[in-house]
Design an enzyme around this catalytic site. Structure first.
Site, mmCIF file in Angstrom:
data_model
loop_
_atom_site.group_PDB
_atom_site.id
_atom_site.type_symbol
_atom_site.label_atom_id
_atom_site.label_comp_id
_atom_site.label_asym_id
_atom_site.label_seq_id
_atom_site.Cartn_x
_atom_site.Cartn_y
_atom_site.Cartn_z
ATOM 1 N N CYS A 1 -42.264 -6.887 -15.244
ATOM 2 C CA CYS A 1 -42.549 -7.990 -14.320
ATOM 3 C C CYS A 1 -41.735 -7.925 -13.029
ATOM 4 C CB CYS A 1 -42.313 -9.330 -15.011
ATOM 5 S SG CYS A 1 -43.381 -9.598 -16.444
ATOM 6 N N HIS B 1 -41.129 -14.985 -9.790
ATOM 7 C CA HIS B 1 -42.091 -14.414 -10.738
ATOM 8 C C HIS B 1 -42.735 -15.526 -11.544
ATOM 9 C CE1 HIS B 1 -43.926 -12.361 -13.994
ATOM 10 N NE2 HIS B 1 -42.956 -12.593 -14.856
ATOM 11 N N ASN C 1 -49.169 -15.549 -16.161
ATOM 12 C CA ASN C 1 -48.189 -14.496 -15.887
ATOM 13 C C ASN C 1 -48.934 -13.176 -15.743
ATOM 14 O OD1 ASN C 1 -46.209 -12.518 -15.964
ATOM 15 N ND2 ASN C 1 -45.049 -13.452 -17.627
#
Length: 368
Positions: free
Chosen positions: A125, A267, A297
């Protein structure tokens, strides 16, 4: 306080500037109820929203690969920069089209970029922030002039539909930025950054099977080893700590106080994490931007998709002090201080025909 810079362009004045922004989201929308039903999960829309802030996510259709999304987002970023041509391509992804070779060279071919350098970067990520930082260094050193940086993922292919810790969280998508050599003080200038990693937490977010330590065999590995696994509570604590510390380091290197920030994009993993990091940094809620509610996500695609979404809604003035931060498996983390770019984002939709990947030119329908 008026922001100053202390670690910006080198002595010759060569800076790195964001000049194009692109995005691609697959059209299939999956609600919380859809995900819970398909995986027979003991959960509900209310439970997922309250713990993650996610209401929907996008999933790629069967036959649509990470490279399809990456190509669409990369083309959109080039279109955003008035059709500029990239001279290097960095693709951040955890879900490449194949274990070998890398996906980036094929994406470059499909974009008509010829034989430019192209490579994948794996930092889960944090991948886009890592790739954008690497690209910035390459521009400043003179090794390239216009690198295209893409974050693209199809996590729907590696998530266990029966695992509540991951099935309700992840989605698919791609985001991209085109960087160029520019002048100090331009909107979109990358000012400072921070990167870090801690391998002692490598088992907190992982897929056990398929690598050289646990090779794939003729016998299918157990379910727990085939899919992404995440130890959520431990990841939460690490994410808050590392993104907060990294953000402070990047701000210090830019010689900015948190109070000067007009835009903060973290994020898009969990709304609680984003709120906690923003509070600890002292960033006013009105300056925090994201799209986790609608896309979930998207791992390495998360930060550029949120950047594109915010820019598309014209919510931030070019030149505004901005902070990007991310945390991912590895463990990895990173932050970038930049000024908000003047580029207008473009969005493309992926073609779902596998045969189209072998054809040139690779055409896409475009929306704005």
């Amino acid at each position: 306080m008026t922001p100053r810079t202390v670690q910006t362009a080198p002595a010759d004045g060569r800076a790195t500037v964001v000049c194009g922004i692109g995005a691609c989201l697959p059209p299939q929308v999956r609600s919380n109820a859809d995900v819970a039903h398909d995986g027979a999960l003991a959960t509900s829309d209310a439970w997922i929203r309250s713990r993650t802030g996610i209401a929907h996510r996008r999933w790629a259709a069967a036959g649509t690969a990470t490279g399809d999304l990456a190509t669409a987002a990369g083309r959109a970023a080039l279109e955003s920069a008035a059709g500029a041509r990239a001279d290097m391509l960095l693709l951040a992804t955890t879900t490449p089209d194949r274990r070998c070779p890398a996906t980036a060279p094929e994406v470059a071919r499909r974009l008509g970029l010829g034989t430019i350098a192209a490579f994948d970067l794996a930092a889960v990520c944090s991948g886009f922030v890592y790739a954008m930082t690497v690209a910035t260094g390459l521009v400043r050193s003179g090794l390239c002039d216009r690198p295209l940086v893409i974050g693209a993922e199809t996590y729907s292919t590696i998530v266990d539909p029966q695992d509540r810790d991951t099935a309700v969280v992840f989605g698919d998508g791609a985001g991209a930025v085109l960087l160029r050599a520019g002048d100090r003080g331009e909107p979109g200038e990358v000012i400072a950054w921070d990167l870090g990693a801690d391998g002692s937490g490598s088992d907190l977010i992982s897929i056990t099977a398929g690598g050289s330590s646990t090779p794939a065999t003729e016998t299918t590995p157990p379910r727990d080893h085939r899919y992404l696994r995440m130890r959520g509570r431990e990841v939460y604590a690490h994410a808050v700590r590392r993104m907060t510390e990294s953000s402070r380091t990047a701000l210090r290197r830019a010689d900015w106080e948190p109070s000067v920030l007009g835009a903060f994009i973290g994020h898009q993993a969990n709304q609680r994490i984003l709120d906690t990091v923003g509070d600890r940094l002292g960033v006013a809620p009105r300056h925090r931007y994201g799209n986790i509610r609608d896309v979930g996500n998207t791992a390495a695609a998360s930060v550029p998709l949120a950047l594109a979404d915010t820019a598309a809604r014209d919510l931030v003035r070019p030149g505004t002090p901005t902070l990007l931060t991310a945390f991912g498996g590895g463990l990895t983390w990173g932050s970038i201080a930049l000024t908000w770019p003047a580029a207008r984002p473009r969005a493309n939709s992926p073609r779902q025909d596998r045969q189209q990947r072998k054809e040139d030119p690779w055409t896409l329908s475009t929306t704005t």
